[in-house]
Design a protein around this motif. Structure first.
Motif, PDB file in Angstrom:
ATOM      1  N   SER A 154       0.840  -1.203   0.000  1.00  0.00           N
ATOM      2  CA  SER A 154       0.000   0.000   0.000  1.00  0.00           C
ATOM      3  C   SER A 154       0.872   1.249   0.000  1.00  0.00           C
ATOM      4  O   SER A 154       1.962   1.267   0.573  1.00  0.00           O
ATOM      5  N   ASN A 155       0.362   2.285  -0.641  1.00  0.00           N
ATOM      6  CA  ASN A 155       1.058   3.572  -0.670  1.00  0.00           C
ATOM      7  C   ASN A 155       0.035   4.678  -0.808  1.00  0.00           C
ATOM      8  O   ASN A 155      -1.183   4.430  -0.781  1.00  0.00           O
ATOM      9  N   GLU A 156       0.518   5.901  -0.923  1.00  0.00           N
ATOM     10  CA  GLU A 156      -0.393   7.043  -0.993  1.00  0.00           C
ATOM     11  C   GLU A 156      -1.280   7.002  -2.220  1.00  0.00           C
ATOM     12  O   GLU A 156      -2.380   7.577  -2.220  1.00  0.00           O
ATOM     13  N   GLU A 157      -0.845   6.333  -3.276  1.00  0.00           N
ATOM     14  CA  GLU A 157      -1.609   6.317  -4.515  1.00  0.00           C
ATOM     15  C   GLU A 157      -2.540   5.114  -4.622  1.00  0.00           C
ATOM     16  O   GLU A 157      -3.360   5.054  -5.541  1.00  0.00           O
TER      17      GLU A 157
ATOM     18  N   ARG B 264      -7.424   4.117  -7.443  1.00  0.00           N
ATOM     19  CA  ARG B 264      -6.775   4.515  -6.200  1.00  0.00           C
ATOM     20  C   ARG B 264      -7.222   3.657  -5.017  1.00  0.00           C
ATOM     21  O   ARG B 264      -6.630   3.743  -3.942  1.00  0.00           O
ATOM     22  N   SER B 265      -8.252   2.841  -5.214  1.00  0.00           N
ATOM     23  CA  SER B 265      -8.743   2.021  -4.096  1.00  0.00           C
ATOM     24  C   SER B 265      -9.296   0.713  -4.644  1.00  0.00           C
ATOM     25  O   SER B 265      -9.556   0.567  -5.852  1.00  0.00           O
TER      26      SER B 265
ATOM     27  N   ASP C  27      -4.926   2.541  -2.113  1.00  0.00           N
ATOM     28  CA  ASP C  27      -5.449   2.145  -0.809  1.00  0.00           C
ATOM     29  C   ASP C  27      -6.369   0.931  -1.000  1.00  0.00           C
ATOM     30  O   ASP C  27      -7.481   1.066  -1.506  1.00  0.00           O
TER      31      ASP C  27
END
Length: 396
Positions: free
Chosen positions: A264-267, A309-310, A269
């Protein structure tokens, strides 16, 4: 001449020492009183070794001294030695323990009587243990030491042949000792394995932080996730006291969490849910299942959520309906990603990850099915004997 050693570890060993001492005395052609004297003295010290010295051993020998022949029994225990307040005086005076004018209890009790029963008595004690040596003069018959030894050996052999309970006790004790040694070795192996896995993971993390390219960092993240999956199974085995049975749900939850932390990272989720029946599996099966789930979650992170993004990944292990008149267990890893076209069969891929999944599934007698249904899923079916359902008290 060495005759034999007898372990002192349990009450049946005291009975064994009584039988051995009596048999040796008979082989030495001792009269009734002399035989009773030897057996009584040896049993007193042997019981002290068992009750106060954490057990030990009794060593029987024949020694020649000029024209005399001696039966010598040396009893060594593994205790902490005689109490510091005990003051034992050697020589021809009795051994006495000074304790307010009263003979000390414990290891000192009966030593006076033992010395009077023996022809020679020696005692050494320290914090490493206590050694008592009892010596008895044997009748001088002009018989050579080796001939006497042979007669004693025959007597001991007869005793073993005609005393099945004693032989069974000896075998059970040897088995218990072997099992205790095995447990110690297994414990040491698990300890070293845990340390090695932690060291390997540290090296991987250092390499990942120092990597220049995104491709290298991604490869290091996959490797880290695989090692953590194996490490988690190792921890669960230790928590289960090395019973070789692992409760599956907590293991899969931890594998999922480690994968989520790794990718997982900021870009991106991704939510991962783990659910299913409360079951236990063998330690080797748990390792394979952990690696399988880790690989399938990794594949989902890499391919299922392009341009998003998710997303969501569900991991389940459940009992399924009848198949060929038999209930089965199913492991399912499903994402809500882009899915795959029907003609694409990822389970036939030659990638390292899918080769691992196929090999481990086959080893566990599992059958792989894949498909796209609002995303992509991998379903692996296992026979009912693969997992054991936990009782309510087992899962508390």
């Amino acid at each position: 001449m060495d005759l034999l050693n007898v372990r002192i570890a349990a009450e049946p060993d005291i009975a064994r020492i009584r039988q051995v001492t009596s048999a040796i005395a008979e082989a030495c052609e001792l009269k009734s009183f002399a035989k009773t004297r030897i057996v009584t003295a040896v049993l007193e010290i042997a019981r002290n070794a068992l009750q106060h010295g954490n057990g030990g051993r009794a060593h029987f020998t024949i020694r020649s001294d000029r024209d005399l022949c001696w039966l010598v029994i040396q009893i060594v225990d593994q205790g902490e030695g005689l109490p510091e307040h005990a003051d034992f005086v050697k020589g021809r005076r009795p051994y006495k323990a000074k304790s307010g004018g009263v003979r000390a209890r414990g290891m000192g009790l009966g030593l006076t009587g033992v010395q009077r029963l023996t022809d020679r008595f020696d005692l050494d004690s320290s914090k490493e243990g206590t050694r008592a040596e009892l010596a008895f003069k044997l009748p001088s018959s002009g018989e050579h030491e080796s001939e006497l030894g042979e007669r004693i050996a025959e007597k001991i052999a007869e005793l073993s042949a005609t005393d099945p309970l004693a032989e069974l006790s000896r075998q059970n004790r040897e088995l218990a000792e072997a099992m205790a040694e095995r447990e110690l070795l297994i414990d040491e192996v698990h300890h070293r394995t845990g340390n090695n896995l932690a060291l390997i993971n540290s090296f991987i993390q250092l390499s990942k932080r120092g990597a220049q390219s995104e491709e290298t960092r991604e490869a290091m993240a996959q490797l880290e996730s695989r090692v953590l999956s194996v490490a988690k199974v190792h921890q669960e085995l230790q928590r289960a006291n090395l019973s070789d049975r692992i409760v599956l749900m907590p293991l899969l939850e931890n594998v999922a969490k480690h994968a989520q932390d790794a990718f997982s990272n900021e870009e991106l989720d991704i939510t991962i849910s783990v659910f299913g029946d409360q079951v236990s599996v063998s330690g080797s099966a748990a390792i394979d299942l952990g690696l399988i789930v880790n690989e399938l979650i990794t594949n989902a992170y890499k391919h299922a959520f392009a341009g998003r993004r998710s997303g969501r990944i569900d991991v389940s292990f459940e009992q399924d309906g009848l198949k060929n008149d038999e209930t089965i267990w199913t492991l399912t890893v499903k994402d809500d990603g882009v899915g795959l076209r029907s003609e694409i069969k990822p389970e036939r891929s030659n990638s390292l990850g899918w080769r691992m999944v196929r090999a481990m599934s086959a080893r566990l007698t599992g059958t792989i099915f894949t498909g796209s249904n609002d995303g992509f899923y991998v379903r692996i079916e296992f026979p009912m004997a693969f997992a054991t359902e936990l009782r309510l008290e087992d899962s508390d």
